[in-house]
Design a protein around this motif. Sequence first.
Motif, PDB file in Angstrom:
ATOM      1  N   UNK A  80       0.976  -1.174  -0.004  1.00  0.00           N
ATOM      2  CA  UNK A  80      -0.114  -0.200   0.068  1.00  0.00           C
ATOM      3  C   UNK A  80       0.885   1.142   0.161  1.00  0.00           C
ATOM      4  N   UNK A  81       0.450   2.081  -0.782  1.00  0.00           N
ATOM      5  CA  UNK A  81       1.202   3.446  -1.150  1.00  0.00           C
ATOM      6  C   UNK A  81       0.705   4.536  -0.445  1.00  0.00           C
ATOM      7  N   UNK A  82       1.046   5.477   0.224  1.00  0.00           N
ATOM      8  CA  UNK A  82       0.675   6.453   1.093  1.00  0.00           C
ATOM      9  C   UNK A  82       1.125   8.007   0.174  1.00  0.00           C
ATOM     10  N   UNK A  83       0.375   8.264  -0.894  1.00  0.00           N
ATOM     11  CA  UNK A  83       0.891   9.393  -1.701  1.00  0.00           C
ATOM     12  C   UNK A  83      -0.401  10.268  -1.963  1.00  0.00           C
ATOM     13  N   UNK A  84      -1.429   9.565  -2.277  1.00  0.00           N
ATOM     14  CA  UNK A  84      -2.581  10.361  -2.829  1.00  0.00           C
ATOM     15  C   UNK A  84      -3.119  11.399  -1.866  1.00  0.00           C
ATOM     16  N   UNK A  85      -3.002  11.167  -0.428  1.00  0.00           N
ATOM     17  CA  UNK A  85      -3.341  12.156   0.442  1.00  0.00           C
ATOM     18  C   UNK A  85      -2.890  13.435   0.371  1.00  0.00           C
ATOM     19  N   UNK A 183       3.347  28.370   0.198  1.00  0.00           N
ATOM     20  CA  UNK A 183       4.669  28.119   0.148  1.00  0.00           C
ATOM     21  C   UNK A 183       5.281  26.959   0.695  1.00  0.00           C
ATOM     22  N   UNK A 184       5.152  26.699   1.940  1.00  0.00           N
ATOM     23  CA  UNK A 184       5.463  25.546   2.730  1.00  0.00           C
ATOM     24  C   UNK A 184       4.820  24.456   2.307  1.00  0.00           C
ATOM     25  N   UNK A 185       3.601  24.396   2.232  1.00  0.00           N
ATOM     26  CA  UNK A 185       2.885  23.249   1.908  1.00  0.00           C
ATOM     27  C   UNK A 185       3.142  22.712   0.462  1.00  0.00           C
ATOM     28  N   UNK A 186       3.703  23.557  -0.543  1.00  0.00           N
ATOM     29  CA  UNK A 186       4.192  23.091  -1.752  1.00  0.00           C
ATOM     30  C   UNK A 186       5.686  22.423  -1.558  1.00  0.00           C
ATOM     31  N   UNK A 187       6.393  22.755  -0.883  1.00  0.00           N
ATOM     32  CA  UNK A 187       7.574  22.141  -0.335  1.00  0.00           C
ATOM     33  C   UNK A 187       7.095  20.781   0.213  1.00  0.00           C
ATOM     34  N   UNK A 188       6.364  20.782   1.159  1.00  0.00           N
ATOM     35  CA  UNK A 188       5.802  19.415   1.836  1.00  0.00           C
ATOM     36  C   UNK A 188       5.438  18.605   0.721  1.00  0.00           C
ATOM     37  N   UNK A 189       4.516  18.881   0.051  1.00  0.00           N
ATOM     38  CA  UNK A 189       3.918  17.922  -0.988  1.00  0.00           C
ATOM     39  C   UNK A 189       5.056  17.631  -1.991  1.00  0.00           C
ATOM     40  N   UNK A 190       5.705  18.390  -2.755  1.00  0.00           N
ATOM     41  CA  UNK A 190       6.704  18.234  -3.531  1.00  0.00           C
ATOM     42  C   UNK A 190       7.906  17.216  -2.921  1.00  0.00           C
ATOM     43  N   UNK A 191       7.895  17.208  -1.646  1.00  0.00           N
ATOM     44  CA  UNK A 191       8.809  16.279  -1.069  1.00  0.00           C
ATOM     45  C   UNK A 191       8.288  14.675  -1.136  1.00  0.00           C
TER      46      UNK A 191
END
Length: 408
Positions: A80-85, A183-191
């Motif tokens: 199971x992958x956790x990514x779509x969230x 800005x911060x959320x973009x970094x988190x999701x891009x991570x």
Amino acid sequence: MNDFAIFMDWAEFAVRWLHVVTAIAWIGSSFYFIALDLGLRKAPDLAPGVSGEEWQVHGGGFYHIQKYMVAPDRMPDDLIWFKWESYSTWLSGFALLCLVYYLGADLYLVDPNVLDIPVWQAIGISVASLALGWILYDTICKSRFGDDNTRLMIGLYIILVAMAWGYTQVFSGRAALLHLGAFTATIMSANVFMIIIPNQTIVVADLKAGRVPDAKYGKIAKQRSTHNNYLTLPVVFLMLSNHYPLAFASEWNWLIASLVFLMGVTIRHWFNTHHARKGNPHWTWAATAVLFLIVMWLSTAPMFRPDPEAEAALPAGAQRFADAEGFAEVADIVTGRCSMCHAAEPVWDGIHYAPRGVHLETPAQIALMAREIYLQAGVSHAMPPANASFIEPQERARIVAWYRGAAG
């Protein structure tokens, strides 16, 4: 056109609901796995490659969880992958940014008192800052500077403080804090999208090919996951800040945001230490309380005041409502029924600052907020709350007629 305003309000509500739901799923799974990872225990009978295990109870059943530091000997069939969230949270958040701040740029994004720029420039700066933020962050993490995690975290904090100040020099206070969160959320999701999932994909491919995966991929993913862990709570605060003028409308809003990032560190440090069974550093709560008191004190600094000269030049869309038939009568209604709270210096008992930073004292301010007045006091009866100022049905009808007449 009349129904379009109602449609857009519901569209915003639906996307906001989706954003909150996906964010709950992402934050929930993220915090769970952080707690699980920190709580794993060694045991003498662990299988080769297993770094730790934990027993948990939930929902009437018991769970036995084991973690492989690199990877198991063979790939399971039901991985199971956790990514779509993460992906769904960012996509819905960006959609909401477009609906509220790009389509409503004259009202929420551009503030002539801060920087008088065209809407297209403001939107361009917004999009470019999100993209460049990730590029800068990723480059630093991959450089020699990023080899030391403590040094890296301090460097990243300095960048976030600089961005907090920078956004407040370009956008309205409300948009500045929201953009710092984006800005911060973009970094988190891009991570997740650019580093964590690709690294795990490499490990999976190695296993399927019969190769031994390189441990470096897990180490890199762990570093980015740790950053996400400490950034989550400040992002939630920044996303909620647009509802609280004491946070976004203070002259020290950038410093308030900077201190919120420190509170995110102190709060998560307690939970991380607790889950790792290394004690309960209660000093972190005292530090958080002190930081929050400083934030409260900073919020009492003078609020940004509208510039009468800037108000004289209304955007074309707002000018249409100011010129529409019935505007003078509506302006009198709004001034009489709403301005006791929605003012630079409210006179309603217990109201110290205009709710959500909305001022309705001048014709220009009223014309600028035409859509919100129509929805909140015309179509619905949300304002005034509990009809505290006794606005009459006929007055609501005049607001509706004025708006629909101007909207065409």
